[in-house]
Design an enzyme around this catalytic site. Sequence first.
Site, PDB file in Angstrom:
ATOM      1  N   SER A  21       4.623   2.326   7.960  1.00  0.00           N
ATOM      2  CA  SER A  21       3.963   1.496   7.057  1.00  0.00           C
ATOM      3  C   SER A  21       5.490   0.783   6.302  1.00  0.00           C
ATOM      4  CB  SER A  21       3.110   1.918   6.017  1.00  0.00           C
ATOM      5  OG  SER A  21       1.794   1.981   6.664  1.00  0.00           O
ATOM      6  N   GLY A  22       5.213  -0.627   6.136  1.00  0.00           N
ATOM      7  CA  GLY A  22       6.382  -1.061   5.215  1.00  0.00           C
ATOM      8  C   GLY A  22       7.483  -1.492   6.262  1.00  0.00           C
ATOM      9  N   HIS A  49       0.831  -1.185   0.011  1.00  0.00           N
ATOM     10  CA  HIS A  49       0.048   0.076  -0.159  1.00  0.00           C
ATOM     11  C   HIS A  49       0.803   1.311   0.152  1.00  0.00           C
ATOM     12  CE1 HIS A  49       0.305  -0.087   4.599  1.00  0.00           C
ATOM     13  NE2 HIS A  49       0.381   1.365   4.366  1.00  0.00           N
ATOM     14  N   ASP A  94      -0.188  -7.609   1.524  1.00  0.00           N
ATOM     15  CA  ASP A  94       0.035  -6.241   1.577  1.00  0.00           C
ATOM     16  C   ASP A  94       1.691  -6.390   1.578  1.00  0.00           C
ATOM     17  OD1 ASP A  94       0.388  -3.396   1.667  1.00  0.00           O
ATOM     18  OD2 ASP A  94      -0.091  -3.265   3.577  1.00  0.00           O
ATOM     19  N   GLY A 116       3.046   6.746   9.108  1.00  0.00           N
ATOM     20  CA  GLY A 116       4.627   6.929   8.845  1.00  0.00           C
ATOM     21  C   GLY A 116       5.462   5.858   8.971  1.00  0.00           C
TER      22      GLY A 116
END
Length: 475
Positions: free
Chosen positions: A416-417, A269, A319, A414
Amino acid sequence: MSPASVEQFPDSLACIEDAVQSCKSLTAEPRREARRTQASPGHDSANASLKTLCTIRRLFLLLGVAGLLVGTAAGAWLLVKHLKKPQPDQGFTLLQEPGAVPACSDSEEEDPVVRRAHNRVSFRINVANSLLEAQVEGHPGWLLACHERWSLSLGTLLCWQLGYLRMTHQKGVNVTDVKVNDTQEFIRVRLQQEGSLEDMWQVRSSCESGRIVALKCSECGLRPGAGRVVGGMDVPLGRWPWQVSVYHGSQHHCGGSVLAREWIVTAAHCVHSYRWLPASAWLVFAGVVTHGSIKHEAGVSVKKIIHHPLYNDSSLDYDIALMKLQVPLNFSDAIRAVCLPSSHWDLFQGTQCWVSGWGYTRPEQAQVTETLKEALVPLISTKRCNSSCMYGGKLTARMLCAGYLRGKIDACQGDSGGPLVCQDEFTWRLVGIVSWGQGCAEPNHPGVYTNVAQLLPWIYHITEVSWSKQGIYSA
């Protein structure tokens, strides 16, 4: 509740107020000065008519109030449904230790959050001499692997099973060069290599060739010595050497993790909405802790971005995305790769893992932090996280939960990932990728992460390169 119905409320309220004031004038003094008129012979009949009108107005008043209550309830229900939708771009909230907030009740014995493959044969690499060793059901101790019928592809499969991205070195070693006892047993690849990896072996008392397998896989999951840092405190350089900051333009956009010198893993995402832009629009910064120290020229440009083909932008299922860098990273104490989950690893609810990132430190804070933060978060069983008092069945097999049911410590916008890592003896493994959650640090709504163990075949398929480019040595 639609905008049109909201706009109609002022007129409706005005009519209700007029009706109330008219009725009150029969029994109470007005609160403001009013014009006075002389009574006429028809005053009594007019008063009766006004009473009838008041009764009708009261009826409409009741109907109006009832309508307002129904509309408010419907709007609240729609608002709750909207809030329960998975919210991406979660990051990292570090507030205070969990307080006494009511949470979902404890459940019975749970299944593993990350389940190992229950193989009849399991493997390890001896760190002292790089010899491949196997444990077979019904045979005590660890067996050495004979080099007969050995192949490069077999070495790759074993490295993958152990959580490494690739094989880097393999050769045959003379048994006479290794100290073995008289009871030492061996395994050898069967002549008919059919079925699964564990079905390819047979136990032997010796090796015909007199050689055994030495195997090395890509280095990962190790970090230089660093003191323990309490969750919420700044992170020293090198503590999480696989953590990267992914920039879109000139700003931090998401976190990511180093899998190899040229491969970064992040959340789908983070990049899916920008999939029409060239990959070179993204920069990866590795070996940094403070954004203020980042020099734009130190960023490594991205060559290719591959998000999982089954990624669902609505449910955030699958994701995960991989970034291939234009130039390989130079590994150091500050830049290293993280290991992937191995097939022999069970992780249960309560396992303590670490999440790190530059995300918001408070939900209302609309900016990322200057310095990398970390927090210790326990795994939560998927069954429990999917219960009606938490996420109500929104988690798929490609997701897992970690955090506190009482809130207070969580991921937020902030991060994510970024990585969720758990320690396997001396090795750190990437168990989850920061994905989504309802709000930040809310009670009964812990962070939801991509379950990396469920997506290993896809990772290995995308990152596999020809052996001729890897410089593998074999003998």
